[in-house]
Design a protein around this motif. Structure first.
Motif, short mmCIF file in Angstrom:
data_model
loop_
_atom_site.label_atom_id
_atom_site.label_comp_id
_atom_site.label_asym_id
_atom_site.label_seq_id
_atom_site.Cartn_x
_atom_site.Cartn_y
_atom_site.Cartn_z
N GLY A 122 0.78 -1.22 0.00
CA GLY A 122 0.00 0.00 0.00
C GLY A 122 0.82 1.27 0.00
N THR A 123 0.15 2.35 0.39
CA THR A 123 0.71 3.70 0.39
C THR A 123 0.41 4.36 1.72
OG1 THR A 123 0.36 3.88 -2.00
CG2 THR A 123 0.63 5.94 -0.78
N ILE A 124 1.34 5.19 2.18
CA ILE A 124 1.13 5.92 3.42
C ILE A 124 1.61 7.35 3.24
CG2 ILE A 124 3.38 5.33 4.42
CD1 ILE A 124 1.90 5.00 7.12
N HIS A 125 0.92 8.27 3.90
CA HIS A 125 1.21 9.71 3.83
C HIS A 125 1.46 10.18 5.26
CE1 HIS A 125 -0.15 13.86 2.02
NE2 HIS A 125 1.04 13.92 2.60
N VAL A 126 2.66 10.68 5.53
CA VAL A 126 3.07 11.02 6.90
C VAL A 126 3.53 12.47 6.99
CG1 VAL A 126 4.82 10.57 8.68
CG2 VAL A 126 3.67 8.66 7.55
N PHE A 127 3.16 13.11 8.08
CA PHE A 127 3.63 14.46 8.43
C PHE A 127 4.57 14.35 9.62
CE2 PHE A 127 3.26 17.86 11.57
CZ PHE A 127 3.57 19.00 10.83
N ALA A 128 5.68 15.09 9.60
CA ALA A 128 6.56 15.21 10.76
C ALA A 128 6.84 16.69 11.02
CB ALA A 128 7.86 14.44 10.56
N PRO A 129 6.90 17.08 12.28
CA PRO A 129 6.93 18.51 12.62
C PRO A 129 8.31 19.15 12.58
CG PRO A 129 6.87 17.22 14.63
CD PRO A 129 6.78 16.23 13.48
N VAL A 148 6.98 21.67 17.20
CA VAL A 148 5.86 22.59 17.04
C VAL A 148 4.83 21.98 16.08
CG1 VAL A 148 7.18 24.67 17.56
CG2 VAL A 148 7.12 23.84 15.22
N ASN A 149 3.66 22.57 16.04
CA ASN A 149 2.58 22.03 15.21
C ASN A 149 2.76 22.39 13.73
OD1 ASN A 149 1.09 20.85 17.36
ND2 ASN A 149 0.36 22.89 17.93
N GLU A 150 3.35 23.53 13.48
CA GLU A 150 3.63 23.94 12.11
C GLU A 150 4.85 24.84 12.10
OE1 GLU A 150 0.81 26.44 10.20
OE2 GLU A 150 0.39 27.60 12.00
N PRO A 151 5.62 24.78 11.01
CA PRO A 151 5.44 23.99 9.79
C PRO A 151 5.90 22.55 10.01
CG PRO A 151 7.47 25.22 9.64
CD PRO A 151 6.82 25.63 10.95
N GLY A 152 6.09 21.83 8.90
CA GLY A 152 6.57 20.46 8.94
C GLY A 152 6.76 19.96 7.53
N ASP A 153 7.17 18.72 7.39
CA ASP A 153 7.36 18.11 6.08
C ASP A 153 6.47 16.88 5.93
OD1 ASP A 153 9.18 19.96 5.19
OD2 ASP A 153 10.94 18.72 5.59
N GLU A 154 6.22 16.49 4.67
CA GLU A 154 5.37 15.33 4.40
C GLU A 154 6.09 14.36 3.47
OE1 GLU A 154 1.58 16.59 2.94
OE2 GLU A 154 1.35 18.13 4.50
#
Length: 333
Positions: A25-32, A49-55
């Motif tokens: 499958g596929t997964i989409h992840v955010f890290a701060p 912090v909550n923002e920004p971040g990368d995906e």
């Protein structure tokens, strides 16, 4: 809250995953993004912090090996070569440790934060990739096992495998690196109503160069002052004492040198404190600066006024306001 991440949980190699733990499958992840050093804690303190971040979007493919099919938001500065990108290199180290180099992966990296901002840009990308592959493989081991691989990414990015960005990006919250040898990471409590105002001036301060200008030798009286401030900051976090946090966030070792690379640093600090900031300092190696505030409104006023000041001296900027992010990376989409 789990306050202590024991050193013995960080093995030199992770036990191979069992054969029934496949990946599909596929997964989409955010890290701060993260603020490292926190003024007085060079290389040993950081928070997320909550923002920004990368995906990162990661897909399992039929052909063994790692490819990077797309990178956005980097202005073409980051390599698509998986042997030279911090995300793919860290993931490859992880796969070798769990005995799963047989699988194929395609990676998309979406930079949602500026490169060279002093906000842990490479750390966010690396942590997002490691969290994605760990989740795809169904690896339920303690996330602390990912830390050595994330530090490998930092070593590639800036020449030094420090943990003050990657640890808070991976675990969330406020983190103390008590020791590097052996690696010992402590999660710290913090006031829930503490807001962070971040201003990223559009100037270039490369991390490698920013590390090279730091003094190698310091006087004992300066060291005593510095470790007193670190102890005061940690005590303030445990005691929920924002005043103690504020008066402890002073740096006499690194800030006097690095501040010269940031236009109007001391003017911005003066303005922030007049607007009600608890403290003010450099985020990581800069050029981003940050202030702690007691409420969201004060944090927004600080970012607005400092952005206006930078505009007046012909410097563009990005601003962010956030509480401390206690969750770290997450699956999105």
């Amino acid at each position: 809250m789990e306050n202590n991440i024991q050193e013995e949980k960080i093995p030199s190699a992770i036990s191979p995953l069992s054969g029934n733990q496949g990946a599909s499958g596929t997964i989409h992840v955010f890290a701060p993004a993260t603020v490292a050093n926190v003024v007085c804690g060079f290389d040993v303190l950081g928070f997320a912090v909550n923002e920004p971040g990368d995906e990162v979007i990661m897909r399992v493919t039929n052909k063994p090996g790692i490819t990077i099919s797309k990178i956005t938001g980097d202005d073409g500065r980051l390599p698509l070569d998986p042997a030279k990108n911090t995300v793919s290199v860290s993931v490859q180290h992880y796969l070798q440790s769990v005995g799963r180099t047989d699988i194929g992966l395609d990676i998309e990296l979406h930079k949602k934060m500026p490169i060279g901002s002093g906000l842990g840009s490479s750390s966010a990308s690396t942590v997002a990739g490691l969290f994605a592959i760990k989740t795809l493989l169904g690896d339920d081991a303690d996330p602390v096992n990912l830390l050595p691989f994330a530090m490998k990414g930092e070593e590639m990015a800036c020449g030094h495998g420090h943990a003050d960005n990657v640890a808070p990006a991976l675990f969330g919250g406020f983190v103390l690196v008590r020791s590097y040898e052996p690696l010992d990471i402590i999660r710290l409590p913090h006031p829930k109503d503490l807001y962070c105002a971040i201003i990223f001036p559009d100037v270039d301060v490369p991390t490698r160069e920013a590390r090279q200008i730091i003094r190698k030798n310091i006087q004992m009286k300066d060291a005593v002052t510095q470790w007193g401030n670190i102890a005061g900051l940690v005590s303030g976090l445990f005691m929920n004492d924002i005043d103690l946090i504020g008066r402890s966030m002073k740096d006499i070792l690194v800030e006097p040198v690095r501040s010269m690379l940031i236009p109007d640093f001391y003017k911005m600090r003066e303005m922030a404190m007049e607007l009600g900031a608890v403290s003010f300092g450099i985020s990581g190696s800069g050029p981003s600066v940050f202030a702690f505030a007691r409420d969201e409104g004060t944090a927004h006023r600080i970012t607005q006024k400092l952005q206006q000041h930078l505009t007046a001296i012909n410097i563009g900027s990005n601003t962010y306001v956030s509480t401390i992010n206690d969750k770290g990376p997450k699956v999105i989409g």
